[in-house]
Structures are given as C-alpha cells and as structure tokens.
Design an enzyme around this catalytic site. Sequence first.
Site, mmCIF file in Angstrom:
data_model
loop_
_atom_site.group_PDB
_atom_site.id
_atom_site.type_symbol
_atom_site.label_atom_id
_atom_site.label_comp_id
_atom_site.label_asym_id
_atom_site.label_seq_id
_atom_site.Cartn_x
_atom_site.Cartn_y
_atom_site.Cartn_z
ATOM 1 N N ASP A 141 -42.519 -12.177 -34.382
ATOM 2 C CA ASP A 141 -43.893 -11.995 -34.388
ATOM 3 C C ASP A 141 -44.277 -12.359 -33.092
ATOM 4 O O ASP A 141 -44.124 -13.575 -32.702
ATOM 5 C CB ASP A 141 -44.478 -12.785 -35.411
ATOM 6 C CG ASP A 141 -45.711 -12.329 -35.966
ATOM 7 O OD1 ASP A 141 -46.443 -11.831 -34.864
ATOM 8 O OD2 ASP A 141 -46.238 -12.230 -36.888
ATOM 9 N N HIS A 170 -47.733 -12.245 -32.214
ATOM 10 C CA HIS A 170 -49.298 -12.550 -32.303
ATOM 11 C C HIS A 170 -49.513 -14.225 -32.058
ATOM 12 O O HIS A 170 -48.873 -14.958 -32.754
ATOM 13 C CB HIS A 170 -49.832 -12.106 -33.691
ATOM 14 C CG HIS A 170 -49.618 -10.571 -33.763
ATOM 15 N ND1 HIS A 170 -48.511 -10.033 -34.165
ATOM 16 C CD2 HIS A 170 -50.540 -9.710 -33.271
ATOM 17 C CE1 HIS A 170 -48.780 -8.661 -34.204
ATOM 18 N NE2 HIS A 170 -50.003 -8.394 -33.841
ATOM 19 N N SER A 212 -43.158 -11.192 -41.198
ATOM 20 C CA SER A 212 -43.302 -12.907 -41.043
ATOM 21 C C SER A 212 -43.500 -13.565 -42.429
ATOM 22 O O SER A 212 -43.034 -14.594 -42.405
ATOM 23 C CB SER A 212 -44.597 -12.885 -40.136
ATOM 24 O OG SER A 212 -44.421 -12.421 -38.887
#
Length: 209
Positions: free
Chosen positions: A27, A29, A80
């Site tokens: 991930d 972000h 996630s």
Amino acid sequence: MPYIEAEQKGGEVRSNGKILLATVKGDVHDIGKNIVGVVLQCNNYEIIDLGVMVSGEEILRTAREENVDIIGLSGLITPSLDEMVSVAKEMQRQNISLPLMIGGATTSKAHTAVKIEPGFNLDQVVHVSNASRAVNVASSLLSEDNKSHYINEIQEEYQAIRERFTERQKLGRRVSLQQARVNKLTTDWDTYTPPTPANPGFTASEILI
Ligand code: B12
C-alpha cells in the site's frame, strides 16, 4: 516542526511515548498516516515513521529494536486489511505485547473487531477513525490509571460488534436449492380479478401538464 524540535532539544519536553507508524506492505497511501504522525508529534509523542509498503517483518523488528510503546498501521486499499491481520497474528506469534492502532479509510471498527481482535490477546488493538482521535487513544493506551478501564470498554464494544455480525450472518444464511424450490412463490392469475377503478378513464386531476 522547528518549534517542536527546538523545545525537545532544550530538554523541556518529556516524550509521552514512542509510536511506530507504517503503511502496510503493498500500500502506497501515506497522507493520513503523515497527518497522524504530525498530530501525535505535536502532542509530544516520539514518532518512528517507516513510510509506505512496509513488511510486517520490518515493522516488528523495528518495534523490538526501538522499544516502541505502540504500533500504528495504516492502509487504504482492500488487500491492506488482510495484511493488517497478518501483522497482528505475527505479533501474537512473536509474543510482542504492544497496543496496536489501526487506521486508514478502508479499515473499520467492524473489521478490527471481527478479523483482528480475536486471537490478539497480548495487548489491545483499537481502530482509530480519525487523526484527531489518535492522541486520546494513544494516551489511554499508555495511561497507567486509565488503561484497563479503557480496554474493558473497547473489548465490550468489539464483542457487541462481533455478536451483531454473527447474528446478521445467521439471518442471511442461504437455503439449499431444494428448500428454495419448496419455498417458491405460488401465484394464481387465472382466478384473479383486478379491482375496478372508481372512475374509469382519465380525470382532470390525473392530467399533469
Ligand atoms: C490520494 C490517493 C492516492 C494517491 C496516494 C498518495 C499518497 N502519498 O498517499 C495515489 C495516486 C498514489 C494513489 C494510488 C492508488 N490508489 Co488511491 N486514493 C487516494 C484518495 C484519492 C485519497 C486518500 C487520502 O489520502 N485520503 C485523505 C487521508 C487524510 O485520509 P485517510 O488516509 O483515511 O486518513 C485519515 C484516517 O483514516 C486516519 N488514519 C489513516 N491512517 C492511520 C493510521 C493510524 C495508526 C491511525 C491512528 C489513524 C490513521 O487518520 C487520517 C486523518 O484523519 C483515495 C480516495 C478517497 N477519496 O479517499 C484513493 C483510494 C484510497 N485509492 C484507491 C486505489 C484503488 C488506488 C490504486 C490501487 C489505484 C491504481 N489502480 O493504481 C493505487 C494504490 C497502489 C497501492 N499499491 O497502494 C482506492 C482504494 C479502494 C480499495 N478499497 O481498495 C480509493 C478509495 C479510490 C477509489 N474510490 O477507488 N491513491
């Protein structure tokens, strides 16, 4: 940041605790995690930010080496969620007794209660929906006086979420094909007589211009 750093150099500020933050493996972000890090730093927490795409192995190794007080995981994509479950399981397996904070837009209280908390009994896992709540959660998790009361409340809340989840699953259980055929809707249009309207045809009130 310069003011916070200057204050810390002056030795006036005592850290409220050391928190490791990471966006889990796979991930990228990190906007939310970064906000959480800044908010916590502004409240005198020492932050170790491992960045994005961090493997569970690296998270747990750093947590041990740096002797952190809390681990905070962030994730915004669906995979996630599973990665967070893996990190929690690995903490349990390695006997790492630390509170775990879970955050990021795809995470939820329900997922934390149903998928992460069961089996995670060395310390407490808490879902944190918003950066502004992170400080209260961290201070409760590290408070000698308040921690057990706070944990009891969280556990009761998560238990209730799990019970509701199990109930909903029971209600939504599918029946077999044979059973569904037995339950089918039976209609009898041959003997059905439609009701006669009070005033056949159009009336002024039904004509909309
Ligand atoms: C910005 C963004 C990106 C940027 C990320 C830049 C960066 N440096 O972070 C870029 C363009 C790189 C990106 C890429 C991708 N993205 Co994107 N992205 C977004 C977007 C628009 C905003 C996310 C965001 O930053 N929100 C603002 C922050 C502040 O909110 P937050 O992270 O939730 O954080 C708050 C809380 O959750 C909490 N919190 C967060 N983390 C933590 C951690 C702890 C410990 C605590 C206590 C609290 C906490 O505090 C924060 C502040 O209150 C969302 C859509 C949306 N509107 O949400 C999609 C979104 C998350 N992305 C999505 C997708 C699919 C992707 C890609 C897979 C797209 C692609 N096909 O390539 C890739 C991801 C690749 C990967 N492997 O990760 C999907 C995820 C869907 C899903 N459920 O899987 C979303 C929802 C868009 C969508 N509707 O489809 N993305």
